[in-house]
Design a protein around this motif. Sequence first.
Motif, PDB file in Angstrom:
ATOM      1  N   GLU A  28       0.845  -1.198   0.000  1.00 29.16           N
ATOM      2  CA  GLU A  28       0.000   0.000   0.000  1.00 29.16           C
ATOM      3  C   GLU A  28       0.886   1.256   0.000  1.00 29.16           C
ATOM      4  O   GLU A  28       0.591   2.236  -0.693  1.00 29.16           O
ATOM      5  CB  GLU A  28      -0.920  -0.031   1.233  1.00 29.16           C
ATOM      6  CG  GLU A  28      -1.926   1.096   1.323  1.00 29.16           C
ATOM      7  CD  GLU A  28      -2.933   1.150   0.178  1.00 29.16           C
ATOM      8  OE1 GLU A  28      -3.283   0.088  -0.350  1.00 29.16           O
ATOM      9  OE2 GLU A  28      -3.334   2.274  -0.183  1.00 29.16           O
ATOM     10  N   SER A  31       2.091   1.816  -3.421  1.00 29.27           N
ATOM     11  CA  SER A  31       1.018   2.381  -4.245  1.00 29.27           C
ATOM     12  C   SER A  31       0.858   3.887  -3.977  1.00 29.27           C
ATOM     13  O   SER A  31       0.737   4.689  -4.912  1.00 29.27           O
ATOM     14  CB  SER A  31      -0.289   1.628  -3.941  1.00 29.27           C
ATOM     15  OG  SER A  31      -1.391   2.358  -4.376  1.00 29.27           O
ATOM     16  N   ALA A  34       3.775   5.747  -5.507  1.00 26.97           N
ATOM     17  CA  ALA A  34       3.675   5.813  -6.973  1.00 26.97           C
ATOM     18  C   ALA A  34       2.613   6.827  -7.388  1.00 26.97           C
ATOM     19  O   ALA A  34       2.792   7.587  -8.349  1.00 26.97           O
ATOM     20  CB  ALA A  34       3.325   4.429  -7.522  1.00 26.97           C
ATOM     21  N   GLU A  35       1.507   6.848  -6.642  1.00 24.39           N
ATOM     22  CA  GLU A  35       0.445   7.806  -6.975  1.00 24.39           C
ATOM     23  C   GLU A  35       0.913   9.233  -6.685  1.00 24.39           C
ATOM     24  O   GLU A  35       0.651  10.159  -7.470  1.00 24.39           O
ATOM     25  CB  GLU A  35      -0.820   7.480  -6.179  1.00 24.39           C
ATOM     26  CG  GLU A  35      -1.998   8.271  -6.690  1.00 24.39           C
ATOM     27  CD  GLU A  35      -3.314   7.890  -6.031  1.00 24.39           C
ATOM     28  OE1 GLU A  35      -3.397   6.829  -5.386  1.00 24.39           O
ATOM     29  OE2 GLU A  35      -4.255   8.690  -6.172  1.00 24.39           O
ATOM     30  N   VAL A  39       1.009  12.568  -9.149  1.00 23.46           N
ATOM     31  CA  VAL A  39       0.476  13.896  -8.789  1.00 23.46           C
ATOM     32  C   VAL A  39       1.593  14.935  -8.915  1.00 23.46           C
ATOM     33  O   VAL A  39       1.390  16.021  -9.483  1.00 23.46           O
ATOM     34  CB  VAL A  39      -0.099  13.880  -7.343  1.00 23.46           C
ATOM     35  CG1 VAL A  39      -0.502  15.290  -6.904  1.00 23.46           C
ATOM     36  CG2 VAL A  39      -1.302  12.949  -7.252  1.00 23.46           C
ATOM     37  N   ARG A  54      -4.007  19.603  -2.930  1.00 26.67           N
ATOM     38  CA  ARG A  54      -4.093  19.732  -1.464  1.00 26.67           C
ATOM     39  C   ARG A  54      -4.983  18.641  -0.864  1.00 26.67           C
ATOM     40  O   ARG A  54      -4.593  17.980   0.094  1.00 26.67           O
ATOM     41  CB  ARG A  54      -4.647  21.110  -1.101  1.00 26.67           C
ATOM     42  CG  ARG A  54      -3.659  22.239  -1.395  1.00 26.67           C
ATOM     43  CD  ARG A  54      -3.756  23.349  -0.365  1.00 26.67           C
ATOM     44  NE  ARG A  54      -2.541  24.157  -0.385  1.00 26.67           N
ATOM     45  CZ  ARG A  54      -2.478  25.391  -0.882  1.00 26.67           C
ATOM     46  NH1 ARG A  54      -3.552  25.967  -1.381  1.00 26.67           N
ATOM     47  NH2 ARG A  54      -1.328  26.049  -0.848  1.00 26.67           N
ATOM     48  N   VAL A  55      -6.177  18.462  -1.426  1.00 31.61           N
ATOM     49  CA  VAL A  55      -7.137  17.527  -0.816  1.00 31.61           C
ATOM     50  C   VAL A  55      -6.705  16.074  -1.057  1.00 31.61           C
ATOM     51  O   VAL A  55      -6.650  15.263  -0.128  1.00 31.61           O
ATOM     52  CB  VAL A  55      -8.561  17.760  -1.370  1.00 31.61           C
ATOM     53  CG1 VAL A  55      -9.532  16.724  -0.825  1.00 31.61           C
ATOM     54  CG2 VAL A  55      -9.026  19.158  -1.022  1.00 31.61           C
ATOM     55  N   HIS A  56      -6.372  15.751  -2.303  1.00 31.01           N
ATOM     56  CA  HIS A  56      -5.996  14.357  -2.577  1.00 31.01           C
ATOM     57  C   HIS A  56      -4.657  14.033  -1.913  1.00 31.01           C
ATOM     58  O   HIS A  56      -4.468  12.918  -1.401  1.00 31.01           O
ATOM     59  CB  HIS A  56      -5.939  14.120  -4.084  1.00 31.01           C
ATOM     60  CG  HIS A  56      -5.809  12.681  -4.445  1.00 31.01           C
ATOM     61  ND1 HIS A  56      -6.593  11.691  -3.880  1.00 31.01           N
ATOM     62  CD2 HIS A  56      -4.964  12.034  -5.295  1.00 31.01           C
ATOM     63  CE1 HIS A  56      -6.234  10.518  -4.358  1.00 31.01           C
ATOM     64  NE2 HIS A  56      -5.251  10.698  -5.213  1.00 31.01           N
ATOM     65  N   GLU A  59      -5.316  13.074   1.562  1.00 33.94           N
ATOM     66  CA  GLU A  59      -5.814  11.682   1.677  1.00 33.94           C
ATOM     67  C   GLU A  59      -4.648  10.696   1.596  1.00 33.94           C
ATOM     68  O   GLU A  59      -4.571   9.748   2.377  1.00 33.94           O
ATOM     69  CB  GLU A  59      -6.797  11.377   0.537  1.00 33.94           C
ATOM     70  CG  GLU A  59      -8.120  12.104   0.633  1.00 33.94           C
ATOM     71  CD  GLU A  59      -9.007  11.926  -0.606  1.00 33.94           C
ATOM     72  OE1 GLU A  59     -10.219  11.988  -0.469  1.00 33.94           O
ATOM     73  OE2 GLU A  59      -8.461  11.735  -1.728  1.00 33.94           O
ATOM     74  N   LEU A  60      -3.747  10.955   0.656  1.00 38.81           N
ATOM     75  CA  LEU A  60      -2.611  10.034   0.476  1.00 38.81           C
ATOM     76  C   LEU A  60      -1.689  10.059   1.700  1.00 38.81           C
ATOM     77  O   LEU A  60      -1.228   9.015   2.162  1.00 38.81           O
ATOM     78  CB  LEU A  60      -1.825  10.408  -0.789  1.00 38.81           C
ATOM     79  CG  LEU A  60      -2.540  10.193  -2.131  1.00 38.81           C
ATOM     80  CD1 LEU A  60      -1.693  10.726  -3.287  1.00 38.81           C
ATOM     81  CD2 LEU A  60      -2.836   8.712  -2.357  1.00 38.81           C
ATOM     82  N   GLN A  63      -3.229   8.228   4.545  1.00 39.36           N
ATOM     83  CA  GLN A  63      -3.173   6.779   4.333  1.00 39.36           C
ATOM     84  C   GLN A  63      -1.764   6.246   4.641  1.00 39.36           C
ATOM     85  O   GLN A  63      -1.622   5.182   5.254  1.00 39.36           O
ATOM     86  CB  GLN A  63      -3.565   6.458   2.880  1.00 39.36           C
ATOM     87  CG  GLN A  63      -3.744   4.988   2.564  1.00 39.36           C
ATOM     88  CD  GLN A  63      -4.896   4.345   3.326  1.00 39.36           C
ATOM     89  OE1 GLN A  63      -5.854   5.027   3.678  1.00 39.36           O
ATOM     90  NE2 GLN A  63      -4.773   3.066   3.609  1.00 39.36           N
TER      91      GLN A  63
END
Lengths: 132, 406
Positions: A28, A31, A34-35, A39, A54-56, A59-60, A63
């Motif tokens: 995870e 992942s 990498a994401e 971005v 900012r928002v995403h 979240e990352l 996580q």
Amino acid sequence: MLMVAGAVGPLSGCGREARHQVRLSVEELASISAEGALVADDLARGRTKTTFVRVHGSELRAQAEHEAEKLNDDPVAPGLHGRIQAAIKLASDIGGAIDDLRTSPQNRAQARVAQRKLHRWADQARKLAESV
Amino acid sequence: MKKVLQLALGIIAAIGGFVDIGELVFNAQAGAFFRYRLLWAVVVGVIGIVVFAEMTGRVAAVSGRPVFDTVRMRMGLTVGLVTLIASLVINLITLAAEVGGVAVVLNLLFDLNQSTLILLAVMGLVVIVYFVPFDGIERIFGYMGCALLVYVVAAVHLRPEWHQVAQGVVPSWHPSALYAYFVVGVIGAALVPYEVYFYSSGAIEDSWGVKDLNLNRANAALGFSLGGILSIALIMVSAEVFAPAQIDPGFLGTTALGAQRAFGETGLLLALLGMLFAVGGAAVECAFSGAYTLAQFAGWEWGKYRRPREAPRFTLAWMIFFALAFVVVETGVDPVLLTEYAVIFSVVALPLTYLPVLLMASDRTFMGDHVNGVLGNVIGWAFFVVILVVSLAAIPLMIITQGGSG
């Protein structure tokens, strides 16, 4: 003999399960990293929206932090201790780089550097997951 | 000419209204984990929803009875009550997931406090549903949801390997529980029961009769099939963007990132706009479906075509559904996780809804000349077997794969 087998059997099953959970957490992290790299790449090329980063990104990062907490809290075999510490360090690095993107999304040069780092950490996390 | 226009508008609305948070989540993950190997499951799911929706629309048009009336009439009070309770619970979970999804998309667009956005999302949806007439609601969300067509353009733009795409459409098997779980999830996301409750009740709302059977056939076949192309495009974009980087798309933002990779900020904005209206429209359908089932089971006056004071309990019911969904989402539960539960539990309850519709559509005493033909019955029963297998496998697969995490 049977009693020993009876006691060790479930424990080794439990060990396998714990190892599997560690592997999932590290995958995870790979992942997320990498994401984050994707971005950062779009940010460096001016192909995204500040609010999205900012928002995403938040979240990352959350996580990554959550996976680090799971890795820290789950009981595991002593042989895995070093790799878990390495994964927790990776989680912290990944979360930090994503946080930098969120803090100054207009800084394209910083995004380019973060993209390379996140890409590298994703590879490292994948190798680490395979070794678990 | 007017008929053609009506048909075209209905189909456009169906395309935009086909995708909900379930498709956005399961299809993106399916593409990331298995590239094109699950495209066939979309095809199966779409054929299933076309068959199912056509039958429910035909039964509604011929008999004037929506799905839930049929369930109670054919299966009796006890089974009807079990189906009602299961449907209401699943509807609520799905509605909460959709409302949470709307708030997430608004947050990605405007970066505001999440709790405030959940409240704004619910209030906005309630105001639209209260003041806008039924066909207006269908059109607003359906047309704006078509912004998701950006994924179709992106899927082509990303230059997929077309022979692999073609191979993916042919059913295949992969010996892993995770693959089986996503087969169930992708089929289930296309076949969620609230869509047919809404479709059949909508047929009554639009005063369909026998003269509208061709419209029903065209709407079901073309609308859902073209909507299925959006699902296929979501898988393809995910297969091209996320699979090579081994990314697990666990957020709606990740799904939006796929469109951004293809077309930059424009792609991102179109994807978010499409998601906002597609998921918002699905939330409205869910709330209505809950109110429809409850009102139809209890024998209350129902319908959006009636003024709120003419159908007060129906109106109160959909408002309560929105209020309950608001409470669920405000607890901080992850909408994506809720979606996975909603889809899997929907699949489990699906035979309870599908069977009475199939029995009714095959009953000549009830349907007269518009009863299922031989081919219709063969396809209908074949799909019932598929639905039964998928519903029996859903929960064990969810447990074995820990909800698709491995």
